[in-house]
Each structure stands twice: as structure tokens, then as C-alpha cells.
Design a protein around this motif. Structure first.
Motif, PDB file in Angstrom:
ATOM      1  N   GLN A  41     -33.004  28.456  51.701  1.00 14.83           N
ATOM      2  CA  GLN A  41     -32.090  29.244  52.644  1.00 14.83           C
ATOM      3  C   GLN A  41     -31.842  28.669  54.044  1.00 14.83           C
ATOM      4  O   GLN A  41     -32.876  27.941  54.391  1.00 14.83           O
ATOM      5  CB  GLN A  41     -32.353  30.553  52.685  1.00 14.83           C
ATOM      6  N   LEU A  42     -30.801  29.010  54.770  1.00 14.83           N
ATOM      7  CA  LEU A  42     -30.936  28.597  56.179  1.00 14.83           C
ATOM      8  C   LEU A  42     -31.228  29.880  57.049  1.00 14.83           C
ATOM      9  O   LEU A  42     -31.186  29.978  58.139  1.00 14.83           O
ATOM     10  CB  LEU A  42     -29.244  28.395  56.884  1.00 14.83           C
TER      11      LEU A  42
ATOM     12  N   THR B 263     -42.326  17.536  60.071  1.00 18.10           N
ATOM     13  CA  THR B 263     -41.408  16.771  59.658  1.00 18.10           C
ATOM     14  C   THR B 263     -40.190  16.529  60.899  1.00 18.10           C
ATOM     15  O   THR B 263     -39.548  15.287  61.038  1.00 18.10           O
ATOM     16  CB  THR B 263     -40.634  17.023  58.322  1.00 18.10           C
ATOM     17  N   GLU B 264     -40.140  17.373  61.586  1.00 18.78           N
ATOM     18  CA  GLU B 264     -39.167  17.415  62.925  1.00 18.78           C
ATOM     19  C   GLU B 264     -39.461  16.062  63.596  1.00 18.78           C
ATOM     20  O   GLU B 264     -38.649  15.336  63.931  1.00 18.78           O
ATOM     21  CB  GLU B 264     -39.168  18.661  63.651  1.00 18.78           C
ATOM     22  N   ASP B 265     -40.727  15.850  63.980  1.00 20.83           N
ATOM     23  CA  ASP B 265     -40.929  14.576  64.644  1.00 20.83           C
ATOM     24  C   ASP B 265     -40.663  13.556  64.148  1.00 20.83           C
ATOM     25  O   ASP B 265     -40.119  12.433  64.753  1.00 20.83           O
ATOM     26  CB  ASP B 265     -42.567  14.863  65.300  1.00 20.83           C
ATOM     27  N   LYS B 266     -41.079  13.388  62.711  1.00 18.34           N
ATOM     28  CA  LYS B 266     -40.864  12.248  61.935  1.00 18.34           C
ATOM     29  C   LYS B 266     -39.204  12.138  62.151  1.00 18.34           C
ATOM     30  O   LYS B 266     -39.112  10.682  61.884  1.00 18.34           O
ATOM     31  CB  LYS B 266     -41.311  12.237  60.422  1.00 18.34           C
ATOM     32  N   TRP B 267     -38.266  12.964  61.680  1.00 15.83           N
ATOM     33  CA  TRP B 267     -37.152  12.803  61.713  1.00 15.83           C
ATOM     34  C   TRP B 267     -36.543  12.123  63.199  1.00 15.83           C
ATOM     35  O   TRP B 267     -35.608  11.381  63.279  1.00 15.83           O
ATOM     36  CB  TRP B 267     -36.327  14.075  61.322  1.00 15.83           C
TER      37      TRP B 267
ATOM     38  N   VAL C 185     -24.542  15.163  53.584  1.00 15.91           N
ATOM     39  CA  VAL C 185     -25.298  13.894  53.361  1.00 15.91           C
ATOM     40  C   VAL C 185     -26.526  14.111  54.088  1.00 15.91           C
ATOM     41  O   VAL C 185     -27.936  13.967  53.258  1.00 15.91           O
ATOM     42  CB  VAL C 185     -24.605  12.548  53.688  1.00 15.91           C
ATOM     43  N   HIS C 186     -26.595  14.260  55.274  1.00 17.76           N
ATOM     44  CA  HIS C 186     -27.862  14.476  56.157  1.00 17.76           C
ATOM     45  C   HIS C 186     -28.469  15.891  55.495  1.00 17.76           C
ATOM     46  O   HIS C 186     -29.873  15.647  55.504  1.00 17.76           O
ATOM     47  CB  HIS C 186     -27.544  14.741  57.718  1.00 17.76           C
ATOM     48  N   PHE C 187     -27.948  16.575  55.285  1.00 19.46           N
ATOM     49  CA  PHE C 187     -28.545  18.099  54.788  1.00 19.46           C
ATOM     50  C   PHE C 187     -29.244  17.690  53.673  1.00 19.46           C
ATOM     51  O   PHE C 187     -30.427  18.209  53.500  1.00 19.46           O
ATOM     52  CB  PHE C 187     -27.354  19.120  54.380  1.00 19.46           C
ATOM     53  N   VAL C 188     -28.693  16.960  52.313  1.00 19.91           N
ATOM     54  CA  VAL C 188     -29.488  16.659  51.226  1.00 19.91           C
ATOM     55  C   VAL C 188     -30.823  15.813  51.645  1.00 19.91           C
ATOM     56  O   VAL C 188     -31.750  16.125  50.829  1.00 19.91           O
ATOM     57  CB  VAL C 188     -28.198  15.873  50.232  1.00 19.91           C
ATOM     58  N   GLN C 189     -30.702  14.987  52.583  1.00 18.47           N
ATOM     59  CA  GLN C 189     -31.742  13.854  52.655  1.00 18.47           C
ATOM     60  C   GLN C 189     -32.918  14.764  53.145  1.00 18.47           C
ATOM     61  O   GLN C 189     -33.935  14.758  52.868  1.00 18.47           O
ATOM     62  CB  GLN C 189     -31.493  12.879  53.724  1.00 18.47           C
ATOM     63  N   VAL C 190     -32.410  15.721  54.210  1.00 23.11           N
ATOM     64  CA  VAL C 190     -33.736  16.448  54.803  1.00 23.11           C
ATOM     65  C   VAL C 190     -34.240  17.860  53.633  1.00 23.11           C
ATOM     66  O   VAL C 190     -35.335  17.910  53.897  1.00 23.11           O
ATOM     67  CB  VAL C 190     -33.299  17.245  56.034  1.00 23.11           C
ATOM     68  N   LEU C 191     -33.140  18.357  53.054  1.00 20.34           N
ATOM     69  CA  LEU C 191     -33.646  19.214  51.912  1.00 20.34           C
ATOM     70  C   LEU C 191     -34.461  18.597  51.008  1.00 20.34           C
ATOM     71  O   LEU C 191     -35.584  19.192  50.460  1.00 20.34           O
ATOM     72  CB  LEU C 191     -32.369  19.759  51.437  1.00 20.34           C
TER      73      LEU C 191
ATOM     74  N   LYS D 284     -36.269  21.473  60.539  1.00 14.80           N
ATOM     75  CA  LYS D 284     -34.700  21.765  61.121  1.00 14.80           C
ATOM     76  C   LYS D 284     -33.844  20.225  60.853  1.00 14.80           C
ATOM     77  O   LYS D 284     -34.456  19.233  60.368  1.00 14.80           O
ATOM     78  CB  LYS D 284     -35.119  21.135  62.510  1.00 14.80           C
ATOM     79  N   PHE D 285     -32.731  20.620  60.371  1.00 12.58           N
ATOM     80  CA  PHE D 285     -31.821  19.425  60.118  1.00 12.58           C
ATOM     81  C   PHE D 285     -30.796  19.391  61.240  1.00 12.58           C
ATOM     82  O   PHE D 285     -29.839  18.482  61.138  1.00 12.58           O
ATOM     83  CB  PHE D 285     -31.068  19.899  58.887  1.00 12.58           C
ATOM     84  N   SER D 286     -30.787  20.332  62.379  1.00 14.50           N
ATOM     85  CA  SER D 286     -30.172  20.211  63.382  1.00 14.50           C
ATOM     86  C   SER D 286     -30.755  20.939  64.401  1.00 14.50           C
ATOM     87  O   SER D 286     -31.825  21.346  64.233  1.00 14.50           O
ATOM     88  CB  SER D 286     -28.498  20.508  63.238  1.00 14.50           C
TER      89      SER D 286
END
Length: 656
Positions: A235-236, A254-258, A148-154, A180-182
Motif C-alpha cells: 500500500q501507499l 534502499t532510499e540511499d541506494k536509489w 515504470v519507476h514504481f514497479v522497479q522500486v516495488l 520511498k519511490f518519490s
């Protein structure tokens, strides 16, 4: 725009220069292709010139042609924006040699990891139609742990770099990005368009590609969608060359935004009820404004995508004609024709809008489908129907006369069918008496011929996906006109099956593999045709048949009587007096063959047409048909009392 999803774990074919071959698509048409023909000689010259051209390896893109008249060959080469001129030239050389080895057709495209090469006997503007293609996904990469989180960030990443690619000229329609998503994992994305596309066309191409990417790979650790006009990949790990990007890489901060977003959510928990209410109020109004902007953007994109001077139509004989034959009409003209869409002119209500009878100023009567203003799904159906049926002309397909788009109004204009739809005749006790067997047989043959044109005879292979009696219209001479192509899909020449997450159609007419697994093909339409054939013969509906207490479905009832040698009990008594017994029993036999559970056991529609036309051909024995396809949940309102001339219903089916 046709998309081809490439499973990333399938072993690639590595060629000279270290590049890998991803996929090849050779269109199945060889009318003008022959060994040592002028066309082949021009093709060889073109493929030889692509890597040698300074335009190709210096800019990474070349669009050219060789020859004249029927022997002209159009060619295109595109290198990934992160490769240097040497790598580009080597990749184009490999691709040009490989496509000549693999394809002996008039049009083809080949994708390598770092470039793609394409040629055709037609100008490339012809191929701006989305078809979709979904190969076997068994070898895709493993799932992510938090989808779920992955799809949002992607989605956030890909939308940002797509917008940058399409609308920032400095990117030269190529961009990469990362987010970054984690703590330990980063998503790397890449998008690219061919540089002959307009900005909005490029963005629309990405929009289509993202939908396919989400369908196949959004919860996976990698995915790659390639098409004729745009490519997307994530890709990762960093799979592109940062040193060659020369500032074209888009790395959103976007990292700061997240992180800020997460802090805001956490800090809001102890806030008072008043603050929450204020937040909801602000969110509601902000979302409303964004929705209005998105609607306007979608409208502009749709208008741009359907700019008819760049498109073509296809006649029944396969000839290309100007799309100017489908005119845009003024909203005021259609309002006057329908008396301002008065209820007295209302023909029916479908899932995505209302259909009205209208009389134009020249006296011609038309049917006007008015899209519901708040139906985004309807907008997709509107666009799909324009892009499909406007390119087809056949005696047994309803003719689209024009369309109108002004503000939030979107309308389709069709030829008017005075006898409306088939369901009004076969399921109405009074009108049913007007049908003799000859008329019914002509209707059956007309439906089959219309499907034959869609599946095999037009230059586009069309799967209707919602064939039912409501969508079989009848003109003043009771000639069949298949309608409602809002759910139709265009297949590539070598494509046989596809799958979808969004199962659309109508309960009782869906093939089991489509209803249960989302798999559809030409055999899905054959199944629907078989159901209609059995309904015409019996005068009964398949859906709701279990209420009769005779069998679970009409198909099961037909199978039961067939095995017991009581076929004539299945035939509507009103038809027996006017029918040839052998012919009607043969049609029942064909109907049972069409509704076999395994698609491989069903005949093609071309075989059905042959069987209907020749009395002496022996028929194989049918197996037990599909008896149940699942539990239906109606999602769209449908006016049964006043069915539409071009109505539409949608259903979602869930397995038991």
C-alpha cells in the motif's frame, strides 16, 4: 498453491473486533460432509479448539487435527505477525465461526485482514499445486503516475523482504518493509508464509504470488494476494502495526541506494566513450555471473518444489497414490537410451526443446523431451507439466513415466506413441487414406473424453490451453492420448474463468476471448476441440485457410456451407464412403456449436460427450462462429518437416 487476488476497494465485511473478512474459498466437495456426521462433529471440535489453543494466540500459528480415519479433520490457523495475542485470538474466533457458517464442504479456507483459518479432510501437503485465480479487477485502486519507476522500486522492496522472510529464522516467516519511490510517497510491503513450510518452499510461494501481484496491481496504489501458504500486500500507507513487530520488520536502507543510483546515472552522462565501454564490459560480466547464480537458484528451487515424497498422484478413479510412481531417472540412462541424443533418434523440435526416441535397458521404447538449456520459459513449462500431468492418469492422456534433472539438463520421459500425432494423418494426403470414419469418430470421442476428465472428472480442474492436432497423440491402436501440459492451468473447484497477461497457444485453435483479452476457461478448450473436429471432418487446416480463396477461415467455410444446405461439400471425400451420413453431419453440427464466438453459447465438454453418444438428442441451431482472432506473430521456432511427438509452439496474438 492456489492464489486469490482480493480487490482492495471492494467493501469488506467488518466483524466483531474490528477485523474485516477478505475472502472465503469453500471447495466444492461434500462426499463425506453431512449434518451431525462424525466429520462435522470433528470439524466443530477443531474450529473450537483453534482460538482456545495457547499455541495459536501465543505464537500466531497452529497446525493440528481432530479425529481418525475418514472422519479426521486437519486444521490450521495463522495470525499476521504484527498483531498481539489478544487480537490474534479474537480474529481466529471470528474466522472459525464464519467459516462454519459459510462452508458446508470437506475443505475450506477463510482470510481475514489479520488472520486466516483453514481446514481439510486431507493433509495440507496435498495442496502444494499452483492454480492461479483472477477475479474481477474493476474496483482496484487507481493507477500510479509513474508506473515504470514504481514497479522497479516495488519489486526491489518485495524481493528483499521475501528473502528475509524465507531465509532468516528470526522473522518467523513474516516481514514488513518500506521504501520511498518519490519525495512524498512511500511504498509499504508485507509478506508472510505459514510456518509449516520449508524455507525454499516459502520463497517459491512468494515468487508465484509476486507474478499474480504484478499481473493485477503492479501499477496500482495497492494490491493484496492471498493463498493457502503465503500472503503478500503493498500500500501507499502504513497498514501494519509497527509497535508489535518486535524487530521482525524489515526496512531496507534502499532510499540511499536509489539516490546513489540516480547520481551515478547522471554523472555518467559526460563521461568519455572509453568509460562507457568499460562500464558495459563490467555490467555484462556481472550480469552473466548473476544469471548463472539465478539459474542455479532456480534449479535448486525447482528440485525442492518437486520433491516427490511430499506429493501425491491421482488415478482415474480419483484415488490417491504415492508419487514414487513417477521416478527420477539418471541422465546417463537417458543418454544411453537415445544414443547420446543423436539426430537419428530425433522426433521433432518444439518451442522449448527437442523430443527424441529412446530405448531403455529393459527394452521399453520411450519419448524423451529435452529442455533447451537457455529457455527460462521452457523451465516454467517443464515445472508446470510435472506438477499437472504427474497427478493425472487416464486412458486418453499421455503417460509421464519419469524425469531427469542434472546440471543444466532437464528431461521429461513419456510413453512412446508409434503413430505419433493426429496432424500427420489428417493433413497428409497419403496417411489420410488410412483413416476411415469409424477411426475418426473414435478419435473425436477420445479427445472429448480426455478433456472431460481434465475439466470435470479428476480432482483437479485442468485447462489445457494448447489443444491442437499436434498435441493429440495416437498409440499403436490409434487410441487418443492428449499431450503437452506445459501451458495447462489448474483451477480451483469454484473457479470458472481466469485471465493472463501472457497469451500462449497456437494460432487457429485459440478461442477469441483468450487471444484478444487473455480470458480463458473450460470453454476455451471446447473451442479448440471444435476446430479440431471440423479439421478431422474436412481434412483441412484452419490456419492458413484464407489462402484457398473459399473463406477467411475453415470455421467460416463450414458455416457458409451449413447455411446453404451444402454440408456434404465440407466433408472429406475419403470419408464419405465409410461414414454414416447422419453421424458425420451431427459431428459437424457439434463442431459449429463448439466454435461459437460467445463462450456461453458453447456446450460444456460433458454435454459434447453426451451428444456424441446419443443419436436422439436434438441440437440447438448454431450461430455464426468466431471468424478471426487477430494477427499472429510467431515467437518460437517449429520444425514442420519433422513434427514432434510432443511438440510445442507458442504465439503472441495482437488485435487488429
Amino acid at each position: 498453491m492456489a492464489f486469490f487476488i482480493v480487490p482492495l476497494l471492494m467493501r469488506p465485511h467488518i466483524l466483531a473486533g474490528g477485523d474485516s473478512l477478505l475472502s472465503t474459498f469453500c471447495e466444492d466437495n461434500i462426499e463425506n460432509y453431512a449434518l451431525n456426521s462424525p466429520f462435522e462433529n470433528n470439524l466443530k471440535l477443531l474450529l473450537k479448539s483453534l482460538p482456545a489453543s495457547a499455541s495459536t494466540w501465543a505464537t500466531g500459528f497452529n497446525n493440528t487435527f481432530v479425529g481418525e480415519g475418514r472422519d479426521r479433520v486437519y486444521g490450521q490457523a495463522l495470525c499476521r505477525g504484527d498483531v498481539n495475542s489478544t487480537v490474534c485470538r479474537i480474529c481466529i474466533e471470528n474466522a472459525s465461526q464464519e467459516i462454519l457458517k459459510q462452508c458446508k464442504t470437506e475443505a475450506a479456507i477463510i482470510w481475514f485482514d489479520r488472520c486466516q483459518v483453514r481446514y481439510s479432510f486431507q493433509n495440507f501437503s496435498f495442496f502444494m499445486v499452483y492454480t492461479g485465480k483472477y477475479p474481477n479487477q474493476t474496483k482496484l485502486e487507481k493507477n500510479v503516475s509513474n508506473p515504470v519507476h514504481f514497479v522497479q522500486v516495488l519489486t526491489y522492496l518485495m524481493k528483499n523482504i521475501a528473502n528475509e522472510t524465507a531465509f532468516d529464522p528470526s522473522t518467523r516467516m513474516f516481514a514488513t518493509g518500506e521504501i520511498k519511490f518519490s519525495r512524498k510517497k512511500t511504498i509499504y510491503g508485507l509478506v508472510q508464509c505459514t510456518r509449516d513450510m520449508a524455507q525454499q518452499d516459502c520463497y517459491s510461494c512468494f515468487d508465484y504470488a509476486f507474478k499474480d501481484l504484478q499481473a493485477c496491481c503492479s501499477s496500482r496504489e495497492g494490491g493484496f494476494v492471498v493463498s493457502r501458504n503465503c500472503n503478500v500486500r503493498f500500500q501507499l500507507y502504513r497498514f501494519y502495526n509497527v509497535s508489535e513487530l518486535e524487530g521482525s520488520s524489515f526496512c531496507p536502507k534502499t532510499e540511499d541506494k536509489w539516490k546513489i543510483w540516480m547520481v551515478v546515472i547522471v554523472s555518467c552522462i559526460p563521461l568519455s566513450v572509453l568509460a562507457i565501454i568499460v562500464g558495459f564490459w563490467a555490467s555484462y560480466h556481472g550480469r552473466k555471473k548473476r544469471t548463472e547464480r539465478d539459474d542455479d537458484r532456480s534449479q535448486n528451487a525447482l528440485v525442492h518444489e518437486l520433491a516427490w515424497p511430499t506429493g501425491v498422484d491421482i488415478t482415474e478413479e480419483g484415488e490417491l497414490v504415492s508419487s514414487e510412481e513417477l521416478p527420477f531417472m539418471k541422465l546417463s540412462t537417458l543418454m544411453a537410451a537415445t544414443d547420446n541424443f543423436s539426430d537419428s533418434n530425433k522426433l521433432g523440435i518444439g518451442g522449448f526443446g527437442t523430443v527424441y526416441k529412446g530405448v531403455l535397458a529393459d527394452g521399453n521404447t520411450v519419448a524423451v523431451k529435452r529442455l533447451s538449456r537457455k529457455s527460462w520459459q521452457g523451465l516454467e513449462e517443464f515445472k508446470n507439466e510435472l506438477m499437472v500431468i504427474a497427478k493425472l492418469q487416464h486412458r486418453n492422456l499421455v503417460k509421464l513415466l519419469g524425469c531427469a534433472m542434472e546440471g543444466h539438463e532437464k528431461l521429461l520421459v513419456y510413453e512412446f506413441m508409434p503413430n505419433r500425432s493426429l496432424d500427420l494423418f489428417i493433413f497428409d494426403s497419403i496417411k489420410r487414406s488410412q483413416l476411415d470414419w469409424k477411426t475418426c469418430y473414435d478419435i473425436i470421442v477420445g479427445i472429448a473424453r480426455g478433456l472431460l476428465y481434465l475439466h470435470e472428472e479428476s480432482r483437479l480442474k485442468i485447462i489445457h490451453r494448447d489443444l491442437k492436432p499436434n498435441n493429440v497423440l495416437l498409440d499403436h491402436e490409434m487410441v487418443v492420448k492428449i499431450s503437452d501440459f506445459g501451458m495447462a492451468r489448474i483451477f480451483g473447484e469454484d473457479q470458472n474463468t481466469a485471465n493472463t497477461r501472457r497469451v500462449v497457444g497456437t494460432y487457429g485453435y485459440m478461442a477469441p476471448e483468450y487471444a484478444m483479452e487473455g480470458l480463458f476457461s473450460v470453454k476455451s478448450d471446447v473451442f479448440s476441440f471444435g476446430v479440431i473436429l471440423l479439421e478431422i471432418i474436412s481434412g483441412r487446416k484452419n490456419s492458413g485457410f484464407y489462402l484457398t480463396g473459399q473463406a477467411q477461415t475453415l470455421l467460416a467455410y463450414a458455416w457458409k456451407l451449413w447455411n446453404e444446405g451444402k454440408e456434404m461439400e465440407f466433408v472429406d471425400p475419403l470419408l464419405i464412403e465409410s461414414c454414416m451420413i447422419t453421424q458425420i453431419l451431427k459431428c459437424m453440427h457439434i463442431g459449429l456449436l463448439c466454435v461459437q464466438e460467445d463462450p456461453a453459447d458453447r456446450p460444456t465438454i460433458s454435454k459434447v460427450v453426451v451428444l456424441l453418444g446419443k443419436e436422439s438428442i436434438p441440437l440447438p441451431k448454431p450461430k455464426q462462429p468466431a471468424l478471426s482472432v487477430g494477427r499472429v506473430i510467431q515467437t518460437d521456432r517449429f520444425l514442420i518437416a519433422n513434427p514432434s511427438v510432443n511438440d510445442l509452439t507458442g504465439s503472441i496474438l495482437a488485435p487488429r
